[in-house]
Design an enzyme around this catalytic site. Structure first.
Site, short mmCIF file in Angstrom:
data_model
loop_
_atom_site.label_atom_id
_atom_site.label_comp_id
_atom_site.label_asym_id
_atom_site.label_seq_id
_atom_site.Cartn_x
_atom_site.Cartn_y
_atom_site.Cartn_z
N GLY A 1 2.52 62.64 -45.54
CA GLY A 1 2.82 61.32 -46.11
C GLY A 1 4.28 61.18 -46.46
CG ASP A 2 6.03 63.40 -49.63
OD1 ASP A 2 6.50 62.60 -50.45
OD2 ASP A 2 5.11 64.17 -49.89
CB THR A 3 7.10 64.18 -43.09
OG1 THR A 3 7.10 65.39 -43.86
CG2 THR A 3 8.01 64.37 -41.90
CB ALA B 1 11.35 61.29 -44.80
#
Length: 401
Positions: free
Chosen positions: A172-174, A177
């Site tokens: 999710g973070d990637t 990003a």
């Protein structure tokens, strides 16, 4: 100064990175890999928590070595008025600001968009947060795993009827990003072509995940169909699944019409290869259980290597499920420079992921190892115009480290 082919396509782009852990820093790392000059602001004393996550070497996370390569570190206490003044000074000279605090944090520090735009009209400001800068959930805390759940991904990552599981990395973070990096580049292009004005890019973790959910929503809207977990299969596409071999699993994607026929011939099932109703995906989906059983019966008595060799010869897409060891030892990864050796500040040579994507004329590269906390504080402040006496006073007051 190195030429652009060596320095990367973003050489000369000045980025200030605020925030911590994964989403914002991963975006900044992506820009830094392609030549952007990234100054990472960290809190004195503790620094980014990622420095201490997972496995440590000489007290520093090896994950940190990947996430913060090609960056400089300056330690500033952003909760102090002097620290906020310093941050605004750096941002005033930057092209891009990346932050992933909870909405309202920068405003409380006197660094809201209106203030920063007045200081730097061309600033591109990327804001990554759990739920975005607007909407009824904006003030709720959100991490990548929550974004995966709300974005619809976590509901699908399970065997049918079993508890949803995480992908295994902070996907999710990637995804947020990478959406952020794309937004930054589009905003920079707009600034260049349309008059020099900057803008805000608002990325919510769950929206970045949801953007990758393919036909999930229109299938529900058009048919009332709620897509459910399907384990390793790809619902509505056949055959595409993981199949057990004598020594592990292989993934086989035989869902193209001609590929399916070659696959059935390879496993000794010409009857399925020529069946009239299996010549299109719709027919194969209707008989997917039978097809998967036939493939599974064939792979069960064979090793992964044998299956890979036979399907490779038949030109059927198939893949071994790689571990870290497989990646590190794979000749294809090495041939494409996707496993590189990086020397850390403590003198260790460590294997790290290479640069992706690959640009033919202006490729990215590993220029510097991940910095120690505050290692570049004095140099960055000097470049910003501060005197040695001013820097010493700020250090004495605990504003910088």
């Amino acid at each position: 100064m190195a030429d652009i082919a060596t320095a990367g396509p973003l050489a000369g782009l000045k980025v200030v990175e605020m925030g911590q852990l994964i989403a914002g820093p991963f975006c900044a790392k992506t820009l830094a890999d392609f030549g952007a000059e990234v100054v990472k602001i960290e809190p004195p004393g503790s620094g980014d928590p990622l420095r201490n996550w997972r496995l440590l070497q000489d007290g520093t996370s090896v994950w940190w070595q990947v996430q913060s390569r090609n960056k400089r570190s300056i330690a500033i206490d952003l909760r102090s008025a002097d620290g906020q003044d310093l941050a605004r000074k750096l941002i005033a000279e930057a092209d891009v600001l990346i932050e992933n605090f909870r909405p309202g944090t920068l405003e409380a520090w006197g660094m809201g968009w209106d203030t920063l735009q007045a200081l730097n009209p061309g600033l591109v400001m990327l804001r990554i947060s759990g739920y975005g800068q607007t909407g009824p959930y904006r003030d709720l805390p959100g991490f990548g795993v929550i974004g995966e759940a709300m974005g619809g991904l976590r509901h699908l990552t399970a065997e049918p009827g079993r508890v949803p599981v995480r992908v295994g990395v902070s996907i999710g973070d990637t995804l947020a990003a990478l959406h952020g990096a794309l937004g930054v580049l589009m905003a920079l292009y707009h600034r260049k072509v349309h008059g020099g004005a900057g803008q805000v890019i608002d990325v919510a973790l769950h929206e970045a995940v949801f953007n990758c959910m393919e036909s999930l929503l229109p299938e529900y809207d058009a048919f009332g169909a709620v897509r459910e977990a399907a384990g390793s299969a790809l619902p509505g596409i056949a055959p595409s699944n993981a199949y057990k071999c004598s020594d592990g699993y292989v993934l086989i994607a035989g869902n193209g019409d001609s590929i399916f026929r070659r696959l059935m011939e390879a496993i000794g099932r010409p009857d399925l290869a020529t069946a009239a109703d299996l010549q299109s995906n719709a027919g194969r989906v209707a008989r997917v259980g039978e097809i998967d059983a036939a493939i599974g019966a064939w792979t069960a008595s064979r090793s992964i290597a044998e299956v890979m060799d036979l399907l490779g010869a038949a030109k059927v897409p198939a893949g071994k499920v790689y571990t870290a060891r497989d990646i590190a030892e794979d000749p294809h990864y090495r041939a494409r420079d996707m496993v590189l050796t990086q020397r850390t500040r403590d003198g260790h040579d460590i294997a790290v992921p290479g640069i992706c994507p690959k640009l033919s004329a202006t490729p990215g590269g590993l220029r510097t190892a991940a910095p120690r906390l505050g290692e570049d504080t004095d140099a960055v402040l000097r470049e910003a115009g501060l005197t040695e006496q001013q820097i010493a006073l700020l250090r004495e007051k605990g504003v910088v480290a």
